[in-house]
Every structure is written in structure tokens, then in C-alpha cells.
Design a protein around this motif. Structure first.
Motif, PDB file in Angstrom:
ATOM      1  N   VAL A  48      15.924  56.074  26.948  1.00 20.78           N
ATOM      2  CA  VAL A  48      15.349  56.869  28.035  1.00 20.78           C
ATOM      3  C   VAL A  48      15.885  58.300  27.973  1.00 20.78           C
ATOM      4  CG1 VAL A  48      15.184  57.156  30.530  1.00 20.78           C
ATOM      5  CG2 VAL A  48      14.960  54.883  29.521  1.00 20.78           C
TER       6      VAL A  48
ATOM      7  N   VAL B 259      13.868  57.064  36.989  1.00 18.10           N
ATOM      8  CA  VAL B 259      13.821  55.715  36.429  1.00 18.10           C
ATOM      9  C   VAL B 259      13.731  54.668  37.531  1.00 18.10           C
ATOM     10  CG1 VAL B 259      15.011  54.074  34.928  1.00 18.10           C
ATOM     11  CG2 VAL B 259      15.241  56.519  34.504  1.00 18.10           C
TER      12      VAL B 259
ATOM     13  N   HIS C 194       9.952  56.480  33.697  1.00 21.04           N
ATOM     14  CA  HIS C 194      10.413  55.384  32.842  1.00 21.04           C
ATOM     15  C   HIS C 194      10.796  54.178  33.700  1.00 21.04           C
ATOM     16  CE1 HIS C 194      10.783  58.788  30.114  1.00 21.04           C
ATOM     17  NE2 HIS C 194      10.832  57.947  29.111  1.00 21.04           N
TER      18      HIS C 194
ATOM     19  N   VAL D 263      11.899  48.861  27.821  1.00 22.80           N
ATOM     20  CA  VAL D 263      11.713  50.190  28.391  1.00 22.80           C
ATOM     21  C   VAL D 263      10.230  50.543  28.324  1.00 22.80           C
ATOM     22  CG1 VAL D 263      12.293  52.634  28.218  1.00 22.80           C
ATOM     23  CG2 VAL D 263      14.007  50.905  27.650  1.00 22.80           C
TER      24      VAL D 263
ATOM     25  N   ARG E 267       7.396  53.687  29.421  1.00 21.52           N
ATOM     26  CA  ARG E 267       7.244  55.074  29.851  1.00 21.52           C
ATOM     27  C   ARG E 267       5.822  55.291  30.334  1.00 21.52           C
ATOM     28  NH1 ARG E 267       8.588  56.775  24.199  1.00 21.52           N
ATOM     29  NH2 ARG E 267       6.708  56.388  22.951  1.00 21.52           N
TER      30      ARG E 267
END
Length: 238
Positions: free
Chosen positions: A129, A138, A202, A231, A233
Motif C-alpha cells: 500500500v 485505508v 486501498h 490488498v 485498490r
């Protein structure tokens, strides 16, 4: 309390001046600079700045510079002056090389270990990230926010984990996300919509979640899968 403060002060001083011969060099430089001041009493140009005595490495550097200055002033013959300067440079290099472990050593300034026992999978996710966006906002799993805050101050969290079960300090979008991510089969449409309204770029989720419809259907794309972490995005509009 006093003992802890003294230990912290001692530790900070050790990090500043290091170990090996630095302390000896500092004392020798202090004597050398003061001796020069005594030999040139009344000459304002030779009065050392008092602040130098609180910076060991700077004072050592000043003493070396003063040594070069004295060599230059002592010899008038150009050839002898050059030879003396070369000798002084070699002597300075020897002094530095023999100074032992000092402030630039990896022993004192190397990368910190994982002393707070961050999950290794989460470390890889957080690094990904930060590499993608150093100032990312986040959204992450309940209970993981403290890890992100401890790892880097660059993270902006959508919400901070509430104390106990009290969600009164969270706004409506944060409450929706928090409740959904506590379940095994969260409604990712609700999660993604709330995240977008909050400006989340994210999302770090556990791979233990089994939503009926994945979050990739709602404007987020996978960026990294690291062990037990995934993760995502935000998909930028063209």
C-alpha cells in the motif's frame, strides 16, 4: 522514574556519540581546541563556539580542520606544505578509521526489528500500500487498525477500532463497514459503497472472508495477495 529518565538520557547519548574511540577523540579534540584558544588569547577569531562542546562529532571535525589550518600556516615552502597536507590527510583518515563503532554504524542505525510482533503477512500488505500510495486512506479488518498506525504514520484509517462493542463514536458508514467485516459473509456492495463515500483508496482484507459477491465487482481491484491478506485498490476512472 528518575532511573528510567537517566537510562533514556544515557541511551540517547550513546546513539549520538557511539562507542569505540569517539569519546577519546572528543576529549582530545576538546583539549586541542582549548589549547589553541589559550595560545591565541585575545584573538576573537580563535574563540570556539560554546555549542561545539555539545556536539562530539562536530567538535572532532573542527579539531581536524584546525589541524589542517596549523599545517598550512607552519610551512611556507609550497612543496613542504603539500607534503604536510598529505600527511595530515592520512592522519585524519587513520583517526576516523580507528574510531570504532560510531553513529553511522549499522549496529546503531540499522533497520528496526519487528519488536511489536506485526503479522508478517500484514507487513507485506502494508508495504504494498505504501509503495502504491504513501498517503493512502485505508480500510482494513477490525483489530488491524492499530497495526497500521504502529507501522507507519502515513496511513489514514477509515475508522479506529472502537472500545469494546461501543460503536457510538463511529459514523454511519464506519458502523456499516465494521459490522459487515465482523461476519464471515459480508455484503461487499455495502462495504465498497461506504468505503468510496469515505474516500478510501486501498482495502486490506483477510482471505478468511467468503462474501457472496466479491468486492472486485464494486470498484476495487486486487493489487496483492500476501499470505492471509489481500490488498485491493480503487479502480480509477479513465
Amino acid at each position: 522514574m528518575i532511573r528510567e529518565l537517566m537510562y533514556e538520557l544515557y541511551s540517547n547519548i550513546r546513539l549520538l556519540i557511539g562507542s569505540g574511540a569517539v569519546v577519546v577523540l572528543f576529549i582530545a579534540s576538546l583539549i586541542f581546541v582549548f589549547r589553541d584558544r589559550t595560545d591565541n588569547d585575545g584573538d576573537a577569531d580563535h574563540d570556539p563556539c560554546p555549542a561545539l562542546f555539545f556536539s562530539p562529532l562536530v567538535l572532532i571535525g573542527c579539531a581536524v580542520s584546525l589541524m589542517f589550518s596549523k599545517v598550512t600556516d607552519t610551512f611556507k615552502n609550497p612543496l613542504a606544505k603539500r607534503a604536510a597536507l598529505v600527511f595530515a590527510a592520512c592522519l585524519a583518515a587513520l583517526i576516523i578509521a580507528s574510531s570504532g563503532t560510531f553513529v553511522f554504524s549499522n549496529d546503531l542505525s540499522g533497520r528496526a526489528e519487528n519488536d511489536i510482533h506485526l503479522p508478517s503477512d500484514l507487513i507485506g500488505a502494508m508495504d504494498a500500500v505504501l509503495a502504491d500510495d504513501a498517503g493512502a486512506k485505508v480500510l482494513t479488518m477490525p483489530g488491524w487498525g492499530d497495526y497500521l498506525s504502529a507501522y507507519s504514520s502515513s496511513f489514514t484509517l477509515m475508522y479506529e477500532d472502537p472500545e469494546g462493542e461501543d460503536l457510538s463514536g463511529l459514523d454511519e458508514d464506519c458502523r456499516i463497514v465494521y459490522r459487515q467485516l465482523l461476519t464471515t459473509h459480508p455484503d461487499m456492495k455495502a462495504v465498497a459503497s461506504a468505503a468510496k463515500r469515505a474516500g478510501v483508496s486501498h482495502i486490506i482484507l483477510s482471505d478468511s472472508l467468503w462474501p457472496e459477491v466479491p468486492i472486485t465487482k464494486f470498484g476495487y481491484e486486487p493489487a496483492l495477495e500476501e499470505g492471509g491478506c489481500i490488498v485491493y485498490r480503487e479502480v480509477k476512472a479513465p
